[in-house]
Motif scaffolding. Structure first.
Motif, PDB file in Angstrom:
ATOM      1  N   PRO A   4     -49.040 -20.872 -47.871  1.00  0.00           N
ATOM      2  CA  PRO A   4     -48.490 -19.679 -48.521  1.00  0.00           C
ATOM      3  C   PRO A   4     -48.356 -18.511 -47.551  1.00  0.00           C
ATOM      4  CG  PRO A   4     -50.753 -20.054 -49.219  1.00  0.00           C
ATOM      5  CD  PRO A   4     -50.359 -21.228 -48.378  1.00  0.00           C
ATOM      6  N   ARG A   5     -47.252 -17.820 -47.668  1.00  0.00           N
ATOM      7  CA  ARG A   5     -47.018 -16.615 -46.891  1.00  0.00           C
ATOM      8  C   ARG A   5     -47.533 -15.435 -47.702  1.00  0.00           C
ATOM      9  NH1 ARG A   5     -44.647 -21.447 -46.236  1.00  0.00           N
ATOM     10  NH2 ARG A   5     -42.869 -21.469 -44.821  1.00  0.00           N
ATOM     11  N   ASN A   6     -48.118 -14.479 -47.030  1.00  0.00           N
ATOM     12  CA  ASN A   6     -48.555 -13.223 -47.650  1.00  0.00           C
ATOM     13  C   ASN A   6     -49.652 -13.388 -48.692  1.00  0.00           C
ATOM     14  OD1 ASN A   6     -46.532 -11.735 -46.168  1.00  0.00           O
ATOM     15  ND2 ASN A   6     -45.071 -12.703 -47.535  1.00  0.00           N
ATOM     16  N   ARG A   7     -50.482 -14.391 -48.530  1.00  0.00           N
ATOM     17  CA  ARG A   7     -51.617 -14.543 -49.436  1.00  0.00           C
ATOM     18  C   ARG A   7     -52.742 -13.641 -48.934  1.00  0.00           C
ATOM     19  NH1 ARG A   7     -52.556 -19.358 -52.824  1.00  0.00           N
ATOM     20  NH2 ARG A   7     -54.119 -18.562 -54.233  1.00  0.00           N
ATOM     21  N   GLY A   8     -53.351 -12.900 -49.829  1.00  0.00           N
ATOM     22  CA  GLY A   8     -54.436 -12.015 -49.451  1.00  0.00           C
ATOM     23  C   GLY A   8     -54.299 -10.666 -50.106  1.00  0.00           C
ATOM     24  N   SER A   9     -54.866  -9.650 -49.462  1.00  0.00           N
ATOM     25  CA  SER A   9     -54.859  -8.295 -50.010  1.00  0.00           C
ATOM     26  C   SER A   9     -54.193  -7.334 -49.040  1.00  0.00           C
ATOM     27  CB  SER A   9     -56.289  -7.818 -50.267  1.00  0.00           C
ATOM     28  OG  SER A   9     -56.924  -8.648 -51.196  1.00  0.00           O
TER      29      SER A   9
END
Length: 143
Positions: free
Chosen positions: A21-26
């Motif tokens: 996944p791209r841009n997973r996180g905070s």
């Protein structure tokens, strides 16, 4: 390219976004945060958008769910980064039209990897999975 080859390519794109996944996180710092879930199947997402001067500077998500919902969230966050909010909402509208099997009014919009999800429209029960992240983005922008 034949339909079967295209279908295989689309499945590979979806699985790539699911497994990587791209841009997973905070998002670091202040962000617009929206939590949504799909009670029908248990998908849940937390979407964060960092918006400055009407432009999405960063977009991240976290959550859990099926490959369709998580892939769609990955694709959506990639697509809206750097876009004006109005353009992000136009993309969301075009995506919804695609999910409903309607003719899309894309204008200058390039959906990129997102087009891989067009086959979901054949499976009405999965449309909510694909649109979860997009609905979260719409809700966040409208609030």
């Amino acid at each position: 390219m034949s339909f079967n080859n295209l279908d295989t390519l689309y499945r590979q794109v979806i699985m790539d976004h699911y497994k990587n996944p791209r841009n997973r996180g905070s998002v670091e710092g202040d962000a617009l945060t929206v939590d949504m879930n799909n009670p029908t199947c248990g998908d849940r997402i937390q979407l964060q958008l960092q918006v400055e001067n009407g432009v999405v500077q960063d977009a991240k998500f976290d959550g859990e769910g099926c490959s369709i919902s998580m892939s769609s969230a990955s694709m959506m966050t990639q697509a809206v980064k750097g876009k004006r909010l109005e353009d992000a909402l136009e993309m969301s509208k075009a995506f919804s039209q695609m999910m409903l099997g309607e003719e899309m009014d894309l204008g200058d919009t390039d959906l990129g990897d997102i087009e891989a999800l067009q086959g979901v429209s054949k499976f009405p029960a999965r449309i909510k999975c694909a649109t979860l992240a997009w609905k979260a983005m719409e809700k966040g922008v409208q609030e």
